[in-house]
Write a protein that holds these residues in place. Structure first.
Motif, PDB file in Angstrom:
ATOM      1  N   ARG A 105       0.835  -1.206   0.000  1.00  7.41           N
ATOM      2  CA  ARG A 105       0.000   0.000   0.000  1.00  7.41           C
ATOM      3  C   ARG A 105       0.869   1.256   0.000  1.00  7.41           C
ATOM      4  O   ARG A 105       0.553   2.233  -0.680  1.00  7.41           O
ATOM      5  CB  ARG A 105      -0.943  -0.024   1.199  1.00  7.41           C
ATOM      6  CG  ARG A 105      -2.128  -0.968   1.023  1.00  7.41           C
ATOM      7  CD  ARG A 105      -3.150  -0.819   2.138  1.00  7.41           C
ATOM      8  NE  ARG A 105      -2.672  -1.395   3.391  1.00  7.41           N
ATOM      9  CZ  ARG A 105      -2.869  -2.671   3.742  1.00  7.41           C
ATOM     10  NH1 ARG A 105      -3.509  -3.489   2.942  1.00  7.41           N
ATOM     11  NH2 ARG A 105      -2.410  -3.115   4.906  1.00  7.41           N
ATOM     12  N   ARG A 106       1.950   1.240   0.760  1.00  4.97           N
ATOM     13  CA  ARG A 106       2.845   2.408   0.804  1.00  4.97           C
ATOM     14  C   ARG A 106       3.488   2.653  -0.557  1.00  4.97           C
ATOM     15  O   ARG A 106       3.539   3.794  -1.040  1.00  4.97           O
ATOM     16  CB  ARG A 106       3.932   2.192   1.855  1.00  4.97           C
ATOM     17  CG  ARG A 106       4.808   3.422   2.088  1.00  4.97           C
ATOM     18  CD  ARG A 106       6.033   3.098   2.907  1.00  4.97           C
ATOM     19  NE  ARG A 106       6.973   2.274   2.164  1.00  4.97           N
ATOM     20  CZ  ARG A 106       7.808   2.761   1.239  1.00  4.97           C
ATOM     21  NH1 ARG A 106       7.794   4.052   0.926  1.00  4.97           N
ATOM     22  NH2 ARG A 106       8.648   1.953   0.610  1.00  4.97           N
TER      23      ARG A 106
ATOM     24  N   HIS B 181       0.889   3.894  -3.044  1.00  2.00           N
ATOM     25  CA  HIS B 181       0.558   5.291  -2.754  1.00  2.00           C
ATOM     26  C   HIS B 181       1.662   6.215  -3.260  1.00  2.00           C
ATOM     27  O   HIS B 181       1.379   7.278  -3.842  1.00  2.00           O
ATOM     28  CB  HIS B 181       0.365   5.467  -1.250  1.00  2.00           C
ATOM     29  CG  HIS B 181      -0.098   6.842  -0.854  1.00  2.00           C
ATOM     30  ND1 HIS B 181      -1.356   7.323  -1.146  1.00  2.00           N
ATOM     31  CD2 HIS B 181       0.538   7.854  -0.202  1.00  2.00           C
ATOM     32  CE1 HIS B 181      -1.485   8.548  -0.696  1.00  2.00           C
ATOM     33  NE2 HIS B 181      -0.339   8.901  -0.118  1.00  2.00           N
TER      34      HIS B 181
ATOM     35  N   ASP C   1       1.404   6.343  -7.086  1.00  2.50           N
ATOM     36  CA  ASP C   1       0.227   7.115  -7.485  1.00  2.50           C
ATOM     37  C   ASP C   1       0.451   8.613  -7.271  1.00  2.50           C
ATOM     38  O   ASP C   1       0.052   9.430  -8.107  1.00  2.50           O
ATOM     39  CB  ASP C   1      -1.002   6.650  -6.705  1.00  2.50           C
ATOM     40  CG  ASP C   1      -1.507   5.290  -7.151  1.00  2.50           C
ATOM     41  OD1 ASP C   1      -1.080   4.833  -8.238  1.00  2.50           O
ATOM     42  OD2 ASP C   1      -2.317   4.688  -6.423  1.00  2.50           O
ATOM     43  N   ASP C   2       1.073   8.971  -6.156  1.00  3.90           N
ATOM     44  CA  ASP C   2       1.352  10.385  -5.889  1.00  3.90           C
ATOM     45  C   ASP C   2       2.286  10.957  -6.946  1.00  3.90           C
ATOM     46  O   ASP C   2       2.105  12.099  -7.407  1.00  3.90           O
ATOM     47  CB  ASP C   2       1.977  10.554  -4.502  1.00  3.90           C
ATOM     48  CG  ASP C   2       0.945  10.503  -3.390  1.00  3.90           C
ATOM     49  OD1 ASP C   2      -0.269  10.471  -3.697  1.00  3.90           O
ATOM     50  OD2 ASP C   2       1.348  10.498  -2.207  1.00  3.90           O
TER      51      ASP C   2
END
Length: 443
Positions: free
Chosen positions: A92-93, A96, A99-100
């Motif tokens: 997930r990290r 994320h 995606d950022d």
């Protein structure tokens, strides 16, 4: 948002596009994040496979009475389970972070967009109407409005601060007439569907059209104190005020698969818009040109990818048409790579001639975004094979009522400080053909 697969296949194309926009290369960092995520996913999949294999082997070991092997396998399963649990958090990290990074990248310009650094490198494509000859030294709109007693910036500052205006009497009526005329034209003549959207939206809606996270400082946000007197971030009490109706109109297609047979969707709205103008400190501080609150007719198109280029030309013509109907002189320019907005891959700006300022000023901007916004919103259609594909989105001003008011005031001013009403607006003004220098309506 850009497609990570395209960056993997041709990282040099991304860096070249960013260079044209005046930005630093980013492919190396994006691919580093992508590789780390993919490598980690491979480790997770291997661990899950090993756990499944060990779990099946436990039963066999117990069935043969090999308790030592069963104990070893149980311990192995526990280790794999612990790794997977921690690994899912790491996945997930990493997702994320990727995606950022992708969300921070601007859209890639189309090949026919001229290269350049700023507005000086924009390219004129056509002129519309005739440049007026007033026959006297024209005044700027705020000089006319204040002399009429119908534009009050001083009282607005007491109410709300700078970049607000109290509009009165015939000028308030004229701005309302402009908005109604332009909306009626886009709906009745040009086939857009009228929408009355919410003016307050959630974070994910602002993200969908590209306002967040990059342009948060240029936006206004609502807030409400909770029971303890602290500022609340509850979804219903901390909403964003729309900077343009593009935001809610485009997001009508978010998280959906539209019927391809219904495309294009052409939508229009006349709404108040709210902008903090954080990036324009010191610019256009006098008058009505750059306000925190203004009214605008917005056009949005949701199209099939094959139709988006033609739709941009159509949308731009729709904006040019209302200005031609108002008898205003315009020029249309295609923005260079360094002057385009974050989410656009090609943009036409329409500029109107202002005799009081002796210059052209932007009054409409029409852009095609390709699938850039659709990826952020997950807005799709089904192709001929039934496979979901991303739609293309476009947006344009049809046009800003406040800036249209400025243009009408400066182009239709009389030598004694009055204001003639363009013919197409007379019915919307209840028969008024002139606003006198003292602010009175004359029929």
């Amino acid at each position: 948002m850009l497609d990570i697969r395209l960056i993997r296949d041709n990282p040099a194309a991304l860096d070249d596009a960013l260079k044209k926009r005046g930005a630093e290369p980013a492919s190396a960092e994006i691919l580093k994040l992508d590789d780390a995520r993919r490598d980690h996913l491979t480790k997770l999949q291997d661990a899950q496979s090993a756990r499944n294999t060990a779990s099946k082997a436990i039963g066999k070991a117990k069935a043969t009475g090999d308790e030592a092997e069963a104990a070893r396998l149980i311990e192995e399963v526990a280790k794999h389970k612990a790794f997977i649990q921690e690994g899912e958090d790491e996945e997930r990290r990493l997702t994320h972070a990727l995606d950022d990074a992708l969300a921070s990248l601007p859209n890639i310009p189309l090949d026919d967009v001229p290269e350049g650094a700023d507005e000086d490198d924009n390219v004129e494509v056509r002129l519309g109407g005739q440049k007026p000859t007033l026959g006297f030294d024209g005044k700027e709109h705020f000089e006319l409005g204040e002399a009429m007693g119908l534009m009050d910036f001083e009282t607005a500052a007491k109410l709300s601060g700078s970049r607000f205006c109290v509009m009165k009497g015939a000028l308030a009526k004229l701005e309302r007439a402009l908005g109604q005329f332009m909306l009626n034209t886009q709906v009745g003549k040009n086939g857009y569907q009228e929408i009355a959207p919410p003016l307050l939206v959630r974070d994910e809606v602002m993200f969908g059209t590209g306002q967040l996270p990059k342009f948060a400082d240029d936006l206004f946000r609502t807030a409400k104190d909770d029971e303890d007197g602290e500022r609340s971030n509850n979804d219903q009490t901390s909403l964003w005020m729309i900077p343009t109706a593009e935001v809610p109109l485009t997001n009508l297609a978010r998280e959906s698969i539209v019927d391809a047979e219904t495309l294009p969707h052409r939508l229009a709205a006349l709404t108040p818009c709210f902008r903090a103008e954080a990036g324009s400190a010191g610019r256009d501080t006098k008058g009505y040109l750059r306000q925190h609150q203004f009214n605008k007719v917005e056009m949005v198109s949701i199209t099939h990818p094959d139709e988006s280029d033609a739709e941009l030309e159509r949308m731009t013509a729709c904006a040019e048409g209302v200005l031609a109907d108002l008898g205003l002189h315009t020029r249309t320019v295609v923005l260079c790579t360094g002057d385009m907005g974050f989410g656009a891959r090609k943009t036409y700006d329409i500029e109107v001639w202002l005799p009081g300022q002796h210059k052209y000023r932007e009054i409409s901007s029409c852009s095609t975004c390709g699938d850039f916004q659709a990826r952020r919103m997950n807005a799709r259609y089904r192709d001929a094979n039934g496979k979901p594909q991303f739609v293309h989105t476009l947006n344009g001003s049809g046009v800003a009522a406040g800036r249209a008011l400025i243009a009408v005031m400066e182009n239709y001013q009389t030598e004694d400080g009055g204001l003639r009403i363009p013919d197409v607006l007379v019915p919307y003004m209840g028969g008024t053909t002139l606003i006198s220098a003292n602010g009175q309506e004359v029929t």
